[in-house]
Design a protein around this motif. Structure first.
Motif, PDB file in Angstrom:
ATOM      1  N   THR A  77     -10.400   1.050  -8.646  1.00  0.00           N
ATOM      2  CA  THR A  77     -10.863   1.570  -7.370  1.00  0.00           C
ATOM      3  C   THR A  77     -12.114   0.803  -6.987  1.00  0.00           C
ATOM      4  O   THR A  77     -13.134   0.898  -7.674  1.00  0.00           O
ATOM      5  CB  THR A  77     -11.186   3.077  -7.453  1.00  0.00           C
ATOM      6  OG1 THR A  77     -10.008   3.776  -7.872  1.00  0.00           O
ATOM      7  CG2 THR A  77     -11.639   3.604  -6.103  1.00  0.00           C
ATOM      8  N   PRO A  78     -12.070   0.011  -5.922  1.00  0.00           N
ATOM      9  CA  PRO A  78     -13.194  -0.882  -5.622  1.00  0.00           C
ATOM     10  C   PRO A  78     -14.322  -0.170  -4.888  1.00  0.00           C
ATOM     11  O   PRO A  78     -14.086   0.797  -4.161  1.00  0.00           O
ATOM     12  CB  PRO A  78     -12.553  -1.936  -4.720  1.00  0.00           C
ATOM     13  CG  PRO A  78     -11.499  -1.158  -3.987  1.00  0.00           C
ATOM     14  CD  PRO A  78     -10.979  -0.132  -4.975  1.00  0.00           C
ATOM     15  N   SER A 121       0.838  -1.207   0.000  1.00  0.00           N
ATOM     16  CA  SER A 121       0.000   0.000   0.000  1.00  0.00           C
ATOM     17  C   SER A 121       0.869   1.251   0.000  1.00  0.00           C
ATOM     18  O   SER A 121       0.598   2.212  -0.719  1.00  0.00           O
ATOM     19  CB  SER A 121      -0.930  -0.007   1.213  1.00  0.00           C
ATOM     20  OG  SER A 121      -1.839  -1.074   1.150  1.00  0.00           O
ATOM     21  N   CYS A 174      -5.255   1.913  -7.301  1.00  0.00           N
ATOM     22  CA  CYS A 174      -5.178   0.456  -7.217  1.00  0.00           C
ATOM     23  C   CYS A 174      -5.894  -0.027  -5.966  1.00  0.00           C
ATOM     24  O   CYS A 174      -6.307   0.757  -5.109  1.00  0.00           O
ATOM     25  CB  CYS A 174      -3.721  -0.013  -7.189  1.00  0.00           C
ATOM     26  SG  CYS A 174      -2.823   0.511  -5.708  1.00  0.00           S
ATOM     27  N   LEU A 175      -6.037  -1.342  -5.895  1.00  0.00           N
ATOM     28  CA  LEU A 175      -6.547  -2.019  -4.706  1.00  0.00           C
ATOM     29  C   LEU A 175      -5.442  -2.881  -4.136  1.00  0.00           C
ATOM     30  O   LEU A 175      -4.833  -3.672  -4.856  1.00  0.00           O
ATOM     31  CB  LEU A 175      -7.750  -2.894  -5.081  1.00  0.00           C
ATOM     32  CG  LEU A 175      -8.178  -3.942  -4.047  1.00  0.00           C
ATOM     33  CD1 LEU A 175      -8.834  -3.265  -2.845  1.00  0.00           C
ATOM     34  CD2 LEU A 175      -9.129  -4.960  -4.660  1.00  0.00           C
ATOM     35  N   TYR A 186     -14.989  -8.965  -4.710  1.00  0.00           N
ATOM     36  CA  TYR A 186     -14.341  -8.785  -6.009  1.00  0.00           C
ATOM     37  C   TYR A 186     -14.906  -9.826  -6.969  1.00  0.00           C
ATOM     38  O   TYR A 186     -14.715 -11.028  -6.775  1.00  0.00           O
ATOM     39  CB  TYR A 186     -12.828  -8.950  -5.873  1.00  0.00           C
ATOM     40  CG  TYR A 186     -12.046  -8.547  -7.095  1.00  0.00           C
ATOM     41  CD1 TYR A 186     -11.602  -7.246  -7.251  1.00  0.00           C
ATOM     42  CD2 TYR A 186     -11.763  -9.469  -8.101  1.00  0.00           C
ATOM     43  CE1 TYR A 186     -10.878  -6.865  -8.363  1.00  0.00           C
ATOM     44  CE2 TYR A 186     -11.044  -9.095  -9.221  1.00  0.00           C
ATOM     45  CZ  TYR A 186     -10.609  -7.791  -9.338  1.00  0.00           C
ATOM     46  OH  TYR A 186      -9.895  -7.422 -10.460  1.00  0.00           O
ATOM     47  N   ALA A 209      -5.478  -5.385  -0.955  1.00  0.00           N
ATOM     48  CA  ALA A 209      -6.438  -5.879   0.030  1.00  0.00           C
ATOM     49  C   ALA A 209      -5.970  -7.197   0.629  1.00  0.00           C
ATOM     50  O   ALA A 209      -5.341  -8.011  -0.045  1.00  0.00           O
ATOM     51  CB  ALA A 209      -7.807  -6.067  -0.611  1.00  0.00           C
ATOM     52  N   TRP A 213     -16.860  -0.226  -1.762  1.00  0.00           N
ATOM     53  CA  TRP A 213     -16.511  -0.646  -0.406  1.00  0.00           C
ATOM     54  C   TRP A 213     -17.429  -1.729   0.150  1.00  0.00           C
ATOM     55  O   TRP A 213     -17.117  -2.318   1.175  1.00  0.00           O
ATOM     56  CB  TRP A 213     -16.534   0.565   0.532  1.00  0.00           C
ATOM     57  CG  TRP A 213     -15.412   1.498   0.243  1.00  0.00           C
ATOM     58  CD1 TRP A 213     -15.474   2.686  -0.426  1.00  0.00           C
ATOM     59  CD2 TRP A 213     -14.035   1.326   0.589  1.00  0.00           C
ATOM     60  NE1 TRP A 213     -14.237   3.261  -0.527  1.00  0.00           N
ATOM     61  CE2 TRP A 213     -13.317   2.448   0.096  1.00  0.00           C
ATOM     62  CE3 TRP A 213     -13.333   0.335   1.257  1.00  0.00           C
ATOM     63  CZ2 TRP A 213     -11.956   2.596   0.257  1.00  0.00           C
ATOM     64  CZ3 TRP A 213     -11.968   0.501   1.420  1.00  0.00           C
ATOM     65  CH2 TRP A 213     -11.302   1.625   0.926  1.00  0.00           C
ATOM     66  N   TYR A 257      -9.697 -10.499   0.989  1.00  0.00           N
ATOM     67  CA  TYR A 257     -10.793  -9.930   0.195  1.00  0.00           C
ATOM     68  C   TYR A 257     -11.323 -11.031  -0.724  1.00  0.00           C
ATOM     69  O   TYR A 257     -10.571 -11.584  -1.524  1.00  0.00           O
ATOM     70  CB  TYR A 257     -10.262  -8.747  -0.614  1.00  0.00           C
ATOM     71  CG  TYR A 257     -11.316  -7.874  -1.260  1.00  0.00           C
ATOM     72  CD1 TYR A 257     -12.426  -7.444  -0.543  1.00  0.00           C
ATOM     73  CD2 TYR A 257     -11.175  -7.449  -2.579  1.00  0.00           C
ATOM     74  CE1 TYR A 257     -13.369  -6.612  -1.133  1.00  0.00           C
ATOM     75  CE2 TYR A 257     -12.102  -6.623  -3.166  1.00  0.00           C
ATOM     76  CZ  TYR A 257     -13.207  -6.214  -2.438  1.00  0.00           C
ATOM     77  OH  TYR A 257     -14.140  -5.400  -3.021  1.00  0.00           O
TER      78      TYR A 257
END
Length: 286
Positions: A116-117, A73, A81-82, A123, A84, A119, A87
């Motif tokens: 950008t996911p 991160s 980006c993600l 996925y 995680a 919330w 997830y």
């Protein structure tokens, strides 16, 4: 004289179906109805936000996951980006009438670039349109066989560009950090390089454009921070490391002081003995 009802019906059928080369020409079938939007209860049944897949199995497992997520991160902080941990990744869509849940996997840590996911959802591969770019799994007694075989093949089939395995416990991987890069649909091992000056074996990640490291003295996982010219440490660990280095330096300084004092006292004793010997020699001569 007008056409009979039967003649009119026949003419209507002929107009509807037509004739081409003596064969009936049928009209195209009606367009399919648009897919029905699923309600929240149906979505939760097909794609639940929790699964039975085991999470972190130990403190070292959890700490390694946390480090990998924080390090990546921070490294990708200026990139959309993600990054995680735990997830849920659904990779196959089910029809609405199918019994759920859909096939899924829950990587320990995954990276999806240019994404950008939302919330409040899992996925879903068919919605996002791309697989994760990188997945890292932390091997444990409960998962190491699945990590090395089932997930290895699954992630290659799904098109995940890099797959990394780290063994925070020891006993499941040798060496305790391994990586693979997808080439022509198959995973190829990422070669490591021993760098004693860094105290680590390093492995280059094309997705991250930096190196993972396996520390030679502790076997811990590290990510190289190019800006700092050192391994990334979270703020708390960085402060703890700074305090540890300060304490180590203080201990070394105190030990050096004690050794210097001991040498000075020894030199004084030697000088005193020499003076006494000299006095004895002079008294004997006189």
């Amino acid at each position: 004289m007008g056409d009979s009802p039967a003649s009119a019906i026949g003419m209507g059928l002929s107009a509807a179906y037509g004739h081409q080369g003596g064969k009936p020409m049928r009209l195209p079938p009606p367009a399919p109805a648009p897919p029905r939007a699923l309600g929240r209860a149906e979505l939760d049944a097909l794609y639940p936000l929790e699964t039975d897949e085991p999470m972190a199995s130990s403190l070292s497992h959890g700490r390694a996951m946390q480090y990998a997520q924080l390090a990546m991160s921070y490294h990708l902080r200026d990139v959309e980006c993600l990054v995680a941990a735990d997830y849920i990744f659904y990779y196959r869509e089910l029809p609405p009438e199918a019994p759920g849940p859909a096939p899924s996997v829950t990587p320990d840590v995954m990276v999806v670039l240019d994404f950008t996911p939302p919330w409040d959802t899992s996925y879903r591969l068919w919605e996002v349109g791309k697989a994760p770019d990188l997945v890292m799994e932390m091997s444990s007694r409960a998962t190491h066989r699945q990590d090395q075989f089932h997930k290895h093949h699954l992630y290659a089939e799904l098109g995940i560009r890099e797959y990394w395995l780290h063994d925070p416990h020891g006993g499941y991987l040798e060496p305790r950090l391994e990586g693979w890069r997808l080439e022509e649909g198959l995973y190829r091992p990422i070669a490591g390089e021993l760098q004693p000056e860094l105290g680590a074996e390093t492995f280059y990640s094309e997705v991250l454009d930096t190196h993972w490291g396996r520390l030679l003295d502790t076997e811990e996982l590290r990510l190289w921070d190019e800006e700092r010219g050192n391994w990334f440490l979270p703020p708390a660990e960085s402060e703890a490391d700074r305090l540890q280095q300060t304490r180590r330096a203080d201990r070394e300084a105190r030990r050096a002081d004690r050794e210097a004092q001991a040498r000075a006292e020894l030199e004084q004793e030697v000088a005193k003995l020499r003076a006494q010997l000299k006095g004895f020699s002079e008294s004997e001569e006189s």
